[in-house]
Design an enzyme around this catalytic site. Structure first.
Site, short mmCIF file in Angstrom:
data_model
loop_
_atom_site.label_atom_id
_atom_site.label_comp_id
_atom_site.label_asym_id
_atom_site.label_seq_id
_atom_site.Cartn_x
_atom_site.Cartn_y
_atom_site.Cartn_z
CG ASP A 38 -21.93 9.71 -34.02
OD1 ASP A 38 -21.57 9.93 -35.22
OD2 ASP A 38 -21.01 9.55 -33.14
N GLY A 39 -22.84 8.15 -36.88
CA GLY A 39 -22.32 6.91 -37.61
C GLY A 39 -22.72 6.80 -39.17
CG HIS A 55 -24.39 13.15 -43.76
ND1 HIS A 55 -24.23 12.74 -42.32
CD2 HIS A 55 -23.01 13.67 -44.18
CE1 HIS A 55 -22.98 13.30 -42.00
NE2 HIS A 55 -22.24 13.75 -42.98
CB THR A 84 -22.09 25.25 -32.16
OG1 THR A 84 -21.82 24.42 -31.03
CG2 THR A 84 -23.39 25.86 -31.90
CG LEU A 149 -43.33 13.72 -32.52
CD1 LEU A 149 -43.11 12.82 -31.43
CD2 LEU A 149 -42.89 12.84 -33.86
CG LEU A 213 -23.66 13.68 -22.85
CD1 LEU A 213 -23.78 14.40 -21.40
CD2 LEU A 213 -24.81 12.76 -23.42
C1 FPP Z 1 -22.98 12.28 -37.29
O1 FPP Z 1 -22.46 11.21 -37.90
C2 FPP Z 1 -24.12 12.79 -38.08
C3 FPP Z 1 -24.19 14.31 -38.23
C4 FPP Z 1 -23.13 15.16 -37.98
C5 FPP Z 1 -25.31 14.78 -39.15
C6 FPP Z 1 -26.60 14.00 -38.77
C7 FPP Z 1 -27.74 14.11 -39.87
C8 FPP Z 1 -28.50 13.28 -40.13
C9 FPP Z 1 -28.61 11.95 -39.71
C10 FPP Z 1 -29.50 13.61 -41.24
C11 FPP Z 1 -30.33 14.91 -40.63
C12 FPP Z 1 -31.55 15.10 -41.12
C13 FPP Z 1 -32.51 16.06 -41.25
C14 FPP Z 1 -33.94 16.02 -41.91
C15 FPP Z 1 -31.94 17.28 -40.87
P1 FPP Z 1 -20.96 11.24 -38.59
O2 FPP Z 1 -20.75 12.07 -39.70
O3 FPP Z 1 -20.02 11.97 -37.53
O4 FPP Z 1 -20.61 9.80 -38.65
P2 FPP Z 1 -19.27 9.23 -38.59
O5 FPP Z 1 -18.91 9.28 -36.73
O6 FPP Z 1 -19.36 7.78 -38.62
O7 FPP Z 1 -18.10 9.87 -39.29
#
Ligand code: FPP
Length: 264
Positions: A38-39, A55, A84, A149, A213
């Protein structure tokens, strides 16, 4: 002069990390680590960049952490990549997130194969865009015989949805006479979940300071140790993972019982 100093500093950090890694490997490591990454959005906002830049940076962290988890001897790494509920985000962001698995696997799959990593996915694969599905299926097929892994992506995953699907399958099988209601047990339910071939997470990490969660592995996390950090996912690195593992190794896991020395 400055370059020399920076290199020396980097060397000290990496020596320190190696030492921490060796010490941690002498104790019980978590077999299965699950991460709520997250973040990314906040990371980008702090730099006046579009959310998708966060991202993209987050994807680079996925590479870094996968490599390190494999190196240290973690057996399963589950990463919450798309829930989802994430479909509610702006189309541009959803489209970008749906391109990330291809981007990641396009450049990194040969290394994953070489490193004996097995790619898995949990979530609703059928409703993913064709191109995302293709990339993930290819990675799963190409790594199916690897036994290092397990890199398990939670993609289009929601825990309540997973439980609903499991209950539907169980009810159907009861109605068809394949199983009887008195055989419904925790073990049986485990076998109808998307994690049926995996161990339960030993350690859950959530980045960015959020302490919830968010519909992630609600059944499987019943006895998992939790570790939260304010660090935003794109800034998360090997030293942060070591912090989490070291904290885990100091925990006293009792599973509702008592430790031997506390019994009397
Ligand atoms: C939440 O942060 C993150 C997500 C919804 C996407 C997570 C995806 C990645 C880290 C990349 C995935 C990589 C692969 C290879 C599939 P947020 O956007 O909610 O952050 P915020 O709370 O700061 O807005």
């Amino acid at each position: 002069m400055l370059k020399k100093l920076i290199r020396k500093n980097e060397q000290t950090i990496s020596n320190d990390l190696m030492k921490r890694k060796e010490i941690a490997q002498q104790e019980q490591l978590p077999d299965h680590i699950a991460i709520i990454m997250d973040g990314n959005g906040r990371w980008a906002k702090k730099r006046s960049l579009p959310r998708v830049a966060g991202h993209y940076e987050g994807m680079k962290t996925v590479k870094k952490i996968t490599r390190f988890a494999n190196e240290i001897g973690i057996k399963t790494l589950t990463l919450y990549a798309f829930s989802t509920e994430n479909w509610k985000r702006p189309k541009l962001e959803v489209d970008f997130l749906m391109r990330l698995p291809e981007e990641f696997l396009g450049t990194y799959l040969p290394e994953l194969i070489e490193q004996n990593v097995r790619v898995k996915m949990m979530g609703n694969i059928e409703t993913l865009p064709e191109h995302t599905k293709r990339a993930v299926m290819k990675a799963m097929e190409r790594t199916a015989s690897n036994d290092g892994l397990i890199l398990n992506f939670a993609l289009n995953y929601g825990s309540r949805d997973e439980i609903v699907q499991a209950v539907q399958k169980i009810v159907n099988e009861v109605q068809e006479g394949k199983i009887s209601t008195d055989t419904v047990s925790e073990e049986l339910i485990d076998n109808y979940l998307m994690t049926k071939d995996l161990s339960e997470p030993d350690l859950l990490i959530r980045t960015s300071g959020e302490v919830r969660l968010s519909n992630f592995m609600l059944w499987q996390l019943a006895y998992t140790e939790f570790w939260f950090t304010d660090t935003l996912w794109p800034d998360f690195d090997e030293a942060c993972l070591m912090d989490a593992i070291e904290s885990y190794q100091k925990r006293n896991r009792r599973y509702g019982g008592l430790k031997g020395e506390e019994v009397n």
